[in-house]
Design an enzyme around this catalytic site. Structure first.
Site, mmCIF file in Angstrom:
data_model
loop_
_atom_site.group_PDB
_atom_site.id
_atom_site.type_symbol
_atom_site.label_atom_id
_atom_site.label_comp_id
_atom_site.label_asym_id
_atom_site.label_seq_id
_atom_site.Cartn_x
_atom_site.Cartn_y
_atom_site.Cartn_z
ATOM 1 N N GLU A 120 -2.380 -5.300 -11.342
ATOM 2 C CA GLU A 120 -1.474 -5.218 -10.193
ATOM 3 C C GLU A 120 -1.317 -6.617 -9.617
ATOM 4 O O GLU A 120 -2.038 -7.553 -9.996
ATOM 5 C CB GLU A 120 -1.999 -4.217 -9.155
ATOM 6 N N HIS A 235 4.498 -1.932 1.880
ATOM 7 C CA HIS A 235 4.557 -1.890 0.415
ATOM 8 C C HIS A 235 6.001 -2.140 -0.001
ATOM 9 O O HIS A 235 6.910 -1.560 0.582
ATOM 10 C CB HIS A 235 4.089 -0.519 -0.084
ATOM 11 N N ARG A 281 2.316 -8.748 -2.133
ATOM 12 C CA ARG A 281 3.144 -7.662 -1.591
ATOM 13 C C ARG A 281 4.054 -8.086 -0.444
ATOM 14 O O ARG A 281 5.197 -7.655 -0.371
ATOM 15 C CB ARG A 281 2.242 -6.550 -1.064
ATOM 16 N N HIS A 341 2.533 0.708 4.787
ATOM 17 C CA HIS A 341 1.633 1.244 3.756
ATOM 18 C C HIS A 341 0.167 1.169 4.149
ATOM 19 O O HIS A 341 -0.593 2.107 3.898
ATOM 20 C CB HIS A 341 1.867 0.434 2.479
ATOM 21 N N ARG A 376 -3.952 -7.195 2.224
ATOM 22 C CA ARG A 376 -4.919 -6.591 1.296
ATOM 23 C C ARG A 376 -4.484 -6.749 -0.162
ATOM 24 O O ARG A 376 -3.322 -6.526 -0.502
ATOM 25 C CB ARG A 376 -5.093 -5.102 1.614
HETATM 26 C C1 SIN Z 1 0.089 1.185 -5.367
HETATM 27 O O1 SIN Z 1 -0.209 1.972 -6.266
HETATM 28 O O2 SIN Z 1 1.015 0.382 -5.465
HETATM 29 C C2 SIN Z 1 -0.676 1.211 -4.104
HETATM 30 C C3 SIN Z 1 -2.087 0.932 -4.327
HETATM 31 C C4 SIN Z 1 -2.641 0.152 -3.196
HETATM 32 O O3 SIN Z 1 -2.097 0.178 -2.108
HETATM 33 O O4 SIN Z 1 -3.628 -0.539 -3.391
#
Ligand code: SIN
Length: 539
Positions: A120, A235, A281, A341, A376
């Site tokens: 990610e 998000h 993000r 988020h 985060r």
């Molecule tokens: C996501 O799956 O994009 C969210 C996971 C997260 O907020 O860490």
């Protein structure tokens, strides 16, 4: 585990508010030492934990280490992470994740049976353990299955905790409404708030209806310090279709190769950040809004260039949700945009979950250890709940002790007008403020419009003026017990959290992580490299 369904005025050793990953992990640790009561606001399985798609980050890969995970966490946190908390998270995380597997959590596996690790944004290696695209649900399932075997643990579901019982400066219990509106008091020698996030303070959110920031309001009203509330993570990729819920389109989609494209089908993220689609993000969220304004037109996530079979197998829940709206995740452009988020701020705690009030503990998203700094890192939230839930329980077993104010925290206090309304609120002779017309939906719209992704002094002051006047009115009503039903408390606590976020956002005159001020667009370490604290009776 015993399930209590009837009215209850009783005493337990330990009270836990919230049935997500932090609360459950704490319950497991506390059960051998006394009677534990878990109060959940809805059905037991309804928490932010259950909605976590991407997974849980842990440095277990051969190319990984706690140091590397820590460095990524600190970089994402934009200069404000609490280093001690980060060390705890990344060093202790892998052993708690191992324990989850022992409790039967079914993470996806490679052919050699080692956990499959996803990528990610802002992670330098693959380190995200996942169970398809419904990791939180799978973890919640296994943890509840474990917790129900513990005889010392009782639960009350559909319990709305309204306020904390504070006596002689220490928290010793909670008051709550049951599902039928009956009022109860329950006592315990230590109370853990593990109530999760506050996304519902904004109209557009990936969070479930229960995520209203209750823990922050409860702690604030009990006199505890709250910290870093200006840092809200938006998000970048929630489903953006009129009339449809803002369903999370996991960042793991981009980790597996999905691209963001504008209305002309052009990939654009490389123009905003060198890491392109996998930029932090906050950067991606703002870029989406700016691109949509400039194009103009919606922004889409596309997976059409990837193997459709693999896409549907890896993301079955998201594919199913898209299917219900007539969209094929593997082929169609999916309209996306930012939504609230995650709250990096919360109840100020040390790395043992101790708040500034004796007897009161917090863990998970409602707490602020400072581990996430201003932003985060993806998939660190489930890990946070696990690690700090366990540690809070360890501290609850000892003599109750409040956390001292750390040197990198600074009390910013409250404006004189706010203080007047709070202190005079209890006086019978106080001139009653004008009636508040700010509904819960009104609060959410105001927060999205004026305290959202792009903030300015003017917009924040406008929001605060409205929130302050509504708060003054509601505080008086609550003090006078004019409104003592569950709904009044729901409203009051949401308003409290919204107001605290807005005030914190006005206070911080710089941009950092999730907090972006158009009038102060640069990060300013000289003036602002500290965690800002608010408190009900601040000077
Ligand atoms: C996501 O799956 O994009 C969210 C996971 C997260 O907020 O860490």
């Amino acid at each position: 585990m015993a399930r209590l369904t009837t009215a209850l005025t009783d005493s337990f050793d330990f009270l836990i508010v919230g049935g997500g990953i932090a609360g459950l992990r704490a319950a497991v640790a506390l059960a051998p030492a006394g009677r534990v009561l878990i109060l959940t606001k809805a059905d037991a399985t309804e928490s932010n934990t259950g909605y976590a798609q991407g997974g849980i980050a842990a440095a277990i890969g051969r190319d990984d280490s706690a140091a590397l995970h820590g460095a990524d966490t600190m970089r994402a946190g934009d200069g404000l992470c609490d280093e001690a908390a980060v060390r705890v998270l990344v060093e202790e995380g892998p052993r708690y994740v191992q324990e989850l597997m022992e409790w039967g959590v079914r993470f996806d596996r490679n052919a050699d049976r080692t956990p499959a690790l996803g990528l990610e944004a802002a992670h330098s290696v693959r380190r995200v353990l996942h169970a398809g695209d419904a990791t939180g649900r799978e973890i919640g399932r296994a943890m509840w299955k474990h917790v129900v075997t513990l005889q010392a643990v009782c639960t009350v579901n559909h319990a709305l905790v309204s306020d904390l019982i504070v006596e002689e400066g220490a928290v010793g219990g909670v008051r709550y409404f049951d599902h039928a509106g009956g009022r109860h008091e329950v006592r315990g020698r230590a109370v853990l708030l593990a109530t999760g996030g506050a996304g519902q303070v904004f109209t557009d959110t990936t969070n479930p209806a229960v995520a209203t920031g209750d823990g922050v309001a409860l702690a604030y009203h009990a006199g505890a310090r709250v910290a870093d509330l200006e840092f809200v993570q938006f998000h970048p990729t929630a489903l953006n279709r009129t009339g449809a819920p803002r369903f999370l389109m996991s960042e793991a989609l981009r980790g597996e190769g999905a691209r963001l494209v504008n209305a002309s089908g052009e990939p654009f993220m490389a123009r905003y950040h060198r890491d392109g689609d996998l930029a932090p993000r906050d950067v991606v969220a703002r870029a989406i809004v700016l691109e949509a304004r400039a194009t103009p037109g919606p922004v889409f996530l596309t997976l059409a260039h990837l193997d459709p079979g693999r896409v549907r197998a890896r993301f079955p829940t998201i594919a199913e949700m898209c299917g219900q709206l007539g969209l094929d995740l593997a082929k169609d452009p999916i309209p996306v945009g930012p939504a609230a988020h995650y709250l990096m701020g919360g109840i100020d705690t040390d790395v043992w979950g101790r708040s500034s009030v004796t007897g009161l503990f917090a863990a998970g998203e409602t707490a602020c250890t400072g581990v996430h700094g201003a932003n985060r890192l993806a998939s660190n939230s489930l890990l946070e709940g696990l690690v700090f839930g366990a540690r809070a329980a360890d501290a609850m077993l000892l003599a109750p002790q409040a956390a001292a104010l750390k040197p990198d925290r600074r009390e910013v206090g409250v404006a004189a007008a706010d203080r007047r309304s709070e202190t005079e609120g209890s006086s019978a002779s106080f001139h009653r403020p004008p009636a508040s017309h700010l509904t819960r939906q009104g609060i959410r719209e105001l927060m999205w419009r004026d305290v959202g992704l792009f903030r300015t002094r003017e917009r924040l002051q406008r929001a605060i003026a409205e929130l302050d006047s509504a708060y003054a009115f509601e505080a008086l009503a609550m003090d006078a017990a004019l409104a003592s039903d569950a709904d009044a408390w729901r409203h009051f606590n949401l308003l409290t959290v919204a107001r605290l976020i807005a005030r914190a956002a006005l206070g911080r005159e710089e941009s950092r992580g999730g907090h972006f001020r158009e009038d102060y667009p640069a990060r300013d370490d000289g003036r602002w490299k500290f965690h800002a604290i608010d408190r009900r009776d601040a000077h």
